[in-house]
Design a protein around this motif. Sequence first.
Motif, PDB file in Angstrom:
ATOM      1  N   ARG A  78       3.456   8.306  -6.127  1.00  0.00           N
ATOM      2  CA  ARG A  78       2.654   9.702  -6.169  1.00  0.00           C
ATOM      3  C   ARG A  78       3.749  10.829  -5.769  1.00  0.00           C
ATOM      4  O   ARG A  78       3.784  11.806  -6.552  1.00  0.00           O
ATOM      5  CB  ARG A  78       1.504   9.644  -5.375  1.00  0.00           C
TER       6      ARG A  78
ATOM      7  N   GLY B  59       0.795  -1.344  -0.116  1.00  0.00           N
ATOM      8  CA  GLY B  59      -0.054  -0.031  -0.155  1.00  0.00           C
ATOM      9  C   GLY B  59       0.905   1.159  -0.060  1.00  0.00           C
ATOM     10  O   GLY B  59       0.477   2.311  -0.629  1.00  0.00           O
ATOM     11  N   PHE B  60       2.071   1.163   0.513  1.00  0.00           N
ATOM     12  CA  PHE B  60       2.685   2.395   0.618  1.00  0.00           C
ATOM     13  C   PHE B  60       3.652   2.523  -0.709  1.00  0.00           C
ATOM     14  O   PHE B  60       4.017   3.826  -1.058  1.00  0.00           O
ATOM     15  CB  PHE B  60       3.934   2.214   1.732  1.00  0.00           C
TER      16      PHE B  60
ATOM     17  N   GLU C 184       5.703  16.063  -4.343  1.00  0.00           N
ATOM     18  CA  GLU C 184       5.117  16.957  -3.109  1.00  0.00           C
ATOM     19  C   GLU C 184       4.648  15.845  -2.242  1.00  0.00           C
ATOM     20  O   GLU C 184       4.049  14.914  -2.705  1.00  0.00           O
ATOM     21  CB  GLU C 184       3.824  17.735  -3.762  1.00  0.00           C
ATOM     22  N   LEU C 185       5.080  16.057  -0.843  1.00  0.00           N
ATOM     23  CA  LEU C 185       4.359  15.254   0.218  1.00  0.00           C
ATOM     24  C   LEU C 185       4.167  15.988   1.425  1.00  0.00           C
ATOM     25  O   LEU C 185       3.791  15.363   2.410  1.00  0.00           O
ATOM     26  CB  LEU C 185       5.659  14.097   0.585  1.00  0.00           C
ATOM     27  N   LYS C 186       3.817  17.374   1.084  1.00  0.00           N
ATOM     28  CA  LYS C 186       3.634  18.038   2.229  1.00  0.00           C
ATOM     29  C   LYS C 186       2.255  17.953   3.109  1.00  0.00           C
ATOM     30  O   LYS C 186       1.997  17.935   4.336  1.00  0.00           O
ATOM     31  CB  LYS C 186       3.635  19.673   1.994  1.00  0.00           C
ATOM     32  N   ASP C 187       1.353  17.320   2.238  1.00  0.00           N
ATOM     33  CA  ASP C 187       0.015  16.875   2.800  1.00  0.00           C
ATOM     34  C   ASP C 187       0.345  15.624   3.725  1.00  0.00           C
ATOM     35  O   ASP C 187      -0.829  15.182   4.623  1.00  0.00           O
ATOM     36  CB  ASP C 187      -1.115  16.583   2.056  1.00  0.00           C
ATOM     37  N   VAL C 188       1.304  14.880   3.533  1.00  0.00           N
ATOM     38  CA  VAL C 188       1.322  13.609   4.315  1.00  0.00           C
ATOM     39  C   VAL C 188       2.185  14.004   5.549  1.00  0.00           C
ATOM     40  O   VAL C 188       3.196  14.601   5.780  1.00  0.00           O
ATOM     41  CB  VAL C 188       2.240  12.564   3.415  1.00  0.00           C
ATOM     42  N   SER C 189       1.566  13.490   6.747  1.00  0.00           N
ATOM     43  CA  SER C 189       1.709  13.970   8.161  1.00  0.00           C
ATOM     44  C   SER C 189       2.950  13.300   8.753  1.00  0.00           C
ATOM     45  O   SER C 189       3.506  12.090   8.550  1.00  0.00           O
ATOM     46  CB  SER C 189       0.839  13.718   8.945  1.00  0.00           C
ATOM     47  N   PRO C 190       4.165  14.038   8.908  1.00  0.00           N
ATOM     48  CA  PRO C 190       5.715  13.449   9.162  1.00  0.00           C
ATOM     49  C   PRO C 190       5.205  12.782  10.617  1.00  0.00           C
ATOM     50  O   PRO C 190       5.870  11.699  10.900  1.00  0.00           O
ATOM     51  CB  PRO C 190       6.513  14.804   9.500  1.00  0.00           C
ATOM     52  N   MET C 191       4.359  13.158  11.441  1.00  0.00           N
ATOM     53  CA  MET C 191       3.977  12.635  12.559  1.00  0.00           C
ATOM     54  C   MET C 191       3.503  10.959  12.257  1.00  0.00           C
ATOM     55  O   MET C 191       3.872  10.434  13.079  1.00  0.00           O
ATOM     56  CB  MET C 191       2.924  13.372  13.443  1.00  0.00           C
ATOM     57  N   MET C 192       2.648  10.932  11.300  1.00  0.00           N
ATOM     58  CA  MET C 192       2.243   9.626  11.148  1.00  0.00           C
ATOM     59  C   MET C 192       3.242   8.774  10.551  1.00  0.00           C
ATOM     60  O   MET C 192       3.592   7.563  10.961  1.00  0.00           O
ATOM     61  CB  MET C 192       1.187   9.682   9.726  1.00  0.00           C
TER      62      MET C 192
ATOM     63  N   PRO D  74       2.189   2.875  -3.843  1.00  0.00           N
ATOM     64  CA  PRO D  74       1.368   3.855  -4.544  1.00  0.00           C
ATOM     65  C   PRO D  74       1.970   5.287  -3.989  1.00  0.00           C
ATOM     66  O   PRO D  74       1.911   6.513  -4.709  1.00  0.00           O
ATOM     67  CB  PRO D  74       0.004   3.647  -4.743  1.00  0.00           C
ATOM     68  N   GLN D  75       1.999   5.436  -2.855  1.00  0.00           N
ATOM     69  CA  GLN D  75       2.289   6.759  -1.958  1.00  0.00           C
ATOM     70  C   GLN D  75       3.719   7.192  -2.288  1.00  0.00           C
ATOM     71  O   GLN D  75       3.655   8.297  -2.651  1.00  0.00           O
ATOM     72  CB  GLN D  75       2.333   6.515  -0.583  1.00  0.00           C
TER      73      GLN D  75
ATOM     74  N   ARG E 214      10.262  13.009   1.798  1.00  0.00           N
ATOM     75  CA  ARG E 214       9.311  14.295   2.249  1.00  0.00           C
ATOM     76  C   ARG E 214      10.451  15.183   2.701  1.00  0.00           C
ATOM     77  O   ARG E 214      10.208  16.514   2.333  1.00  0.00           O
ATOM     78  CB  ARG E 214       8.498  13.839   3.563  1.00  0.00           C
TER      79      ARG E 214
END
Lengths: 89, 89
Positions: A24, A17-18, A30-38, A20-21, A79
Amino acid sequence: MLWSIMGTIAAICTTVGFIPQIVRGVKTRELKDVSPMMLTLLLIGGSLWLVYGIHLKNPIIALANGFTLSFVIALLLLRILFKRTNAKT
Amino acid sequence: MLWSIMGTIAAICTTVGFIPQIVRGVKTRELKDVSPMMLTLLLIGGSLWLVYGIHLKNPIIALANGFTLSFVIALLLLRILFKRTNAKT
């Protein structure tokens, strides 16, 4: 047997699952919408799962989390890289 | 005992890891960098893990994946919502 197959498919889905991330992120740079805390929590959790899987001598848990861990590390590095590159432009 | 605690902490990390992603999405109202294919694969994988956990009567696997599943569904719905809302403005 059917249940083992189900567990294996489950592990494959939550692991690949990771991918395709990553794809993308590399495409859009761009990965700014992906939470670094997550990503950090998945990094800690994945590492513990990996050690736990090795301890249990369970190859599905160990392998699945080994791969997940490497994908999450790749996402964290990408990121950081994109944040730096995009800040310069 | 120590190993069970480790497994539990691992499960908690990889489950609650999705909460900061939801919080970030709600704050910024943007989830476009988050891959919908990743969310879909995590949805399928999480559902299978949940059923597998119930079958194994393993509360850690079942509970952890039940929560993960609800977080992933929330992220998918938020992503669709933000995409529509942001397209209008």
